[in-house]
Scaffold this active site. Sequence first.
Site, PDB file in Angstrom:
ATOM      1  CD  GLN A 165      62.176  69.219  30.055  1.00  0.00           C
ATOM      2  OE1 GLN A 165      61.956  69.581  29.662  1.00  0.00           O
ATOM      3  NE2 GLN A 165      61.209  68.137  29.534  1.00  0.00           N
ATOM      4  CG  PHE A 166      56.490  67.580  34.170  1.00  0.00           C
ATOM      5  CD1 PHE A 166      56.753  66.106  34.562  1.00  0.00           C
ATOM      6  CD2 PHE A 166      56.629  68.091  33.209  1.00  0.00           C
ATOM      7  CE1 PHE A 166      55.594  65.984  33.567  1.00  0.00           C
ATOM      8  CE2 PHE A 166      55.444  67.531  32.593  1.00  0.00           C
ATOM      9  CZ  PHE A 166      54.744  66.514  32.521  1.00  0.00           C
ATOM     10  CB  THR A 167      60.249  65.334  30.960  1.00  0.00           C
ATOM     11  OG1 THR A 167      60.330  66.365  30.637  1.00  0.00           O
ATOM     12  CG2 THR A 167      58.427  65.604  31.158  1.00  0.00           C
TER      13      THR A 167
END
Length: 148
Positions: free
Chosen positions: A78-80
């Site tokens: 989940q890079f966000t």
Amino acid sequence: MKVVLQRVKEASVIVGNEKVGAIQKGFLLLVGVTHEDNEEDLKYLVNKIVHLRIFEDDNDKMNHSIKDVEGSILSVSQFTLYGDTKKGRRPSFIKAAKPDEAKALYESFNEALRAEGIVTETGTFGAMMDVNLVNDGPVTLILDSKDR
């Protein structure tokens, strides 16, 4: 590294039309990696996650770890989690690690969880995913390796 941990009764992840990971009782982990993260961050979070006592005992007190209840983990990249929304209306993701660096650390993180004896399912790194879960409690915690 940042992890959003949700205690779940069940969780699954679908890529396209294929279910690529699914668990019953355990944790759904949303995992973000930044540029500065390394093996020490990974080890810290794995140790914290496997020993967190957030499952109820017979007296309804949060006294049991995921190991104690023989739970599983669904880990989703989940890079966000490293999205910066301080300026403007569109998040900036410059704090997120580059994909090749993030993928290597994310995969090592999952292997370290498995080495602890925990069944660990995953999503598909970098893919658009549909994540389904039944949050148990709800219990949701945010863990950051930089907060130690």
